[in-house]
Scaffold this active site. Structure first.
Site: not given
Length: 168
Positions: A15, A18, A20-22, A133
């Site tokens: 993401c 690195n 939040c999402r990933s 995001d």
């Protein structure tokens, strides 16, 4: 040994930063792998396109959602490297912008398959497959949504990858 012939498969979630999402996607896929007793053949990591939070722990809201779902996470943010394109069999971006960046950064000799994790959210229209995001959102609701999306998408991805059904 080429990525196609080695037994252990490597997956990288990517993401923007690195945090939040990933990390959520990494933790969810790792959890699915462990629960299915596949941890001897699968490795998962995550990385950032940008470098604003290098070495930082994920957003507290991401960690909270993972804890609420009985998943521990101990990694810190790192930036994508050219070597990642050789090491990882699959590199999964969280949205079209990340996927476009990955395609621009991918060396010509790279072996990784570049994919969008949301494409494994079956039954949705392409514009609904974005893992948005959540960084600027208030509270944990957006992070919980990402957790749910990642749970479905990672399960579908792993099933297809194990059966060599992923076509790029």
């Amino acid at each position: 040994m080429s990525n196609k012939t080695r037994k252990t498969k490597y997956v990288l979630m990517v993401c923007v930063d690195n945090i939040c999402r990933s990390p959520i996607a990494e933790a969810v896929l790792r959890d699915i792998i462990v629960k299915n007793n596949l941890h001897s053949n699968w490795r998962v990591d995550s990385a950032a396109i940008e470098a604003w939070h290098l070495g930082a722990r994920p957003d507290d809201r991401a960690l909270s959602v993972l804890r609420q779902n009985n998943i521990n996470y101990h990694s810190c943010a790192r930036r994508l490297t050219p070597e990642d394109f050789e090491k990882f069999d699959y590199i999964l971006g969280m949205d079209q912008s990340i996927l476009a960046s990955l395609k621009l950064l991918q060396p010509y000799y790279a072996k990784s398959q570049l994919l969008m994790l949301g494409d494994f959210l079956f039954g949705l229209k392409p514009n609904e497959r974005i893992i948005e995001d959540p960084y600027y959102e208030m509270g944990e609701a957006a992070f919980q949504k990402i957790y749910e999306q990642c749970t479905q998408a990672c399960g579908n991805f792993l099933k297809q990858a194990r059966q060599d059904e992923i076509i790029t």
